[in-house]
Design a protein around this motif. Sequence first.
Motif, mmCIF file in Angstrom:
data_model
loop_
_atom_site.group_PDB
_atom_site.id
_atom_site.type_symbol
_atom_site.label_atom_id
_atom_site.label_comp_id
_atom_site.label_asym_id
_atom_site.label_seq_id
_atom_site.Cartn_x
_atom_site.Cartn_y
_atom_site.Cartn_z
ATOM 1 N N LYS A 58 4.143 1.662 -24.491
ATOM 2 C CA LYS A 58 4.062 2.825 -23.615
ATOM 3 C C LYS A 58 3.655 2.373 -22.224
ATOM 4 C CE LYS A 58 2.076 7.371 -23.048
ATOM 5 N NZ LYS A 58 1.084 8.314 -23.460
ATOM 6 N N GLN A 59 4.512 2.588 -21.264
ATOM 7 C CA GLN A 59 4.239 2.232 -19.882
ATOM 8 C C GLN A 59 3.493 3.377 -19.211
ATOM 9 O OE1 GLN A 59 4.949 -0.641 -18.322
ATOM 10 N NE2 GLN A 59 5.715 -1.463 -20.242
ATOM 11 N N PRO A 60 2.620 3.066 -18.259
ATOM 12 C CA PRO A 60 1.967 4.140 -17.520
ATOM 13 C C PRO A 60 3.026 5.009 -16.838
ATOM 14 C CG PRO A 60 0.972 2.018 -17.009
ATOM 15 C CD PRO A 60 2.197 1.753 -17.829
ATOM 16 N N SER A 61 2.817 6.294 -16.855
ATOM 17 C CA SER A 61 3.831 7.207 -16.330
ATOM 18 C C SER A 61 3.929 7.182 -14.819
ATOM 19 C CB SER A 61 3.519 8.631 -16.780
ATOM 20 O OG SER A 61 2.317 9.078 -16.167
ATOM 21 N N GLY A 62 2.873 6.816 -14.141
ATOM 22 C CA GLY A 62 2.900 6.837 -12.687
ATOM 23 C C GLY A 62 2.601 8.218 -12.135
ATOM 24 N N GLY A 70 2.741 14.183 17.494
ATOM 25 C CA GLY A 70 3.310 15.164 16.585
ATOM 26 C C GLY A 70 3.720 14.622 15.226
ATOM 27 N N SER A 71 3.481 13.336 14.952
ATOM 28 C CA SER A 71 3.846 12.802 13.637
ATOM 29 C C SER A 71 2.785 13.179 12.623
ATOM 30 C CB SER A 71 3.985 11.283 13.691
ATOM 31 O OG SER A 71 2.720 10.683 13.733
ATOM 32 N N GLU A 72 3.162 13.143 11.363
ATOM 33 C CA GLU A 72 2.212 13.488 10.321
ATOM 34 C C GLU A 72 1.396 12.288 9.877
ATOM 35 O OE1 GLU A 72 2.540 14.943 5.849
ATOM 36 O OE2 GLU A 72 3.464 16.317 7.263
ATOM 37 N N GLY A 73 1.786 11.107 10.229
ATOM 38 C CA GLY A 73 1.033 9.918 9.862
ATOM 39 C C GLY A 73 1.697 9.134 8.747
ATOM 40 N N ALA A 74 2.029 7.895 9.046
ATOM 41 C CA ALA A 74 2.731 7.056 8.078
ATOM 42 C C ALA A 74 1.869 6.783 6.856
ATOM 43 C CB ALA A 74 3.156 5.749 8.738
ATOM 44 N N LEU A 75 0.612 6.419 7.061
ATOM 45 C CA LEU A 75 -0.250 6.102 5.920
ATOM 46 C C LEU A 75 -0.589 7.349 5.112
ATOM 47 C CD1 LEU A 75 -2.674 3.444 7.415
ATOM 48 C CD2 LEU A 75 -0.689 3.085 5.955
ATOM 49 N N LYS A 76 -0.763 8.468 5.783
ATOM 50 C CA LYS A 76 -1.076 9.712 5.078
ATOM 51 C C LYS A 76 0.046 10.050 4.092
ATOM 52 C CE LYS A 76 -1.808 14.608 5.885
ATOM 53 N NZ LYS A 76 -1.817 15.666 6.880
ATOM 54 N N ARG A 77 1.292 9.771 4.497
ATOM 55 C CA ARG A 77 2.441 10.018 3.616
ATOM 56 C C ARG A 77 2.626 8.905 2.591
ATOM 57 N NH1 ARG A 77 4.952 10.668 8.523
ATOM 58 N NH2 ARG A 77 6.158 8.791 8.117
ATOM 59 N N TRP A 124 2.446 5.160 -2.924
ATOM 60 C CA TRP A 124 2.112 3.849 -3.478
ATOM 61 C C TRP A 124 1.466 3.975 -4.849
ATOM 62 C CZ3 TRP A 124 -0.700 1.754 1.464
ATOM 63 C CH2 TRP A 124 0.245 1.495 2.461
ATOM 64 N N PHE A 125 0.733 5.056 -5.069
ATOM 65 C CA PHE A 125 -0.002 5.217 -6.318
ATOM 66 C C PHE A 125 0.919 5.276 -7.542
ATOM 67 C CE2 PHE A 125 -3.713 7.354 -3.914
ATOM 68 C CZ PHE A 125 -4.126 6.122 -3.457
ATOM 69 N N PHE A 145 -0.383 -0.161 -8.739
ATOM 70 C CA PHE A 145 -1.470 0.807 -8.596
ATOM 71 C C PHE A 145 -1.663 1.654 -9.849
ATOM 72 C CE2 PHE A 145 -0.456 0.055 -4.122
ATOM 73 C CZ PHE A 145 -1.715 -0.024 -3.555
ATOM 74 N N ARG A 146 -0.634 1.823 -10.676
ATOM 75 C CA ARG A 146 -0.672 2.773 -11.787
ATOM 76 C C ARG A 146 -1.880 2.616 -12.703
ATOM 77 N NH1 ARG A 146 5.288 2.115 -13.830
ATOM 78 N NH2 ARG A 146 6.308 3.003 -12.024
#
Length: 189
Positions: free
Chosen positions: A71-75, A139-146, A151-152, A157-158
Amino acid sequence: MAKDRKLSSDERILWGRVARSTRPMPGKTDELTALDAFLAEAEAAAEQEKAEKQKTAIPLPQQPAMQAPVKQPSGVHHPLERPVKRKIAKGKLALEARIDLHGMVQSEAHSFLLDFLIRAHERGMRHVLVITGKGSSMGSEGALKRAVPLWFSKPEFRFLISSYEPAAHHHGGAGALYIRLSRRAGETS
């Protein structure tokens, strides 16, 4: 991870890559030199181990393997429970560590975040704060915020993350995440 367990050759190589992607803290160059020597020795041992396995491998007749499916982590991560988030926000449940990714490019932030979460997970921490920033310039929303929540769901990371949720306003609000790390193998509570 058990202290007497040795790293596999793949784990040693991965650790070497992670370790080389970091910058030493001021005054810690001696430790870095020792780490480089250790990693070089570990890589050489891994190569030797691979070579020895190839020499001693005895080919077995091909038979269909009957293995139970792994069983793989679902992510898919679930949000924090409301009482847990409330306790963290009110300071009744401590944030054991925090990392600020402001001003980093995605590739740099990815490796720093992965290293941070691996170390926190190995130390048995459960709740940490990741500050991505809101990225409201031009006016950008932020690259890291998105990017960070995306990545999780990646394999690296899973297994580390149980759940995450946007932080309370005083912890960074929309520009930060509360993260609950998964329990280590064999840990019950």
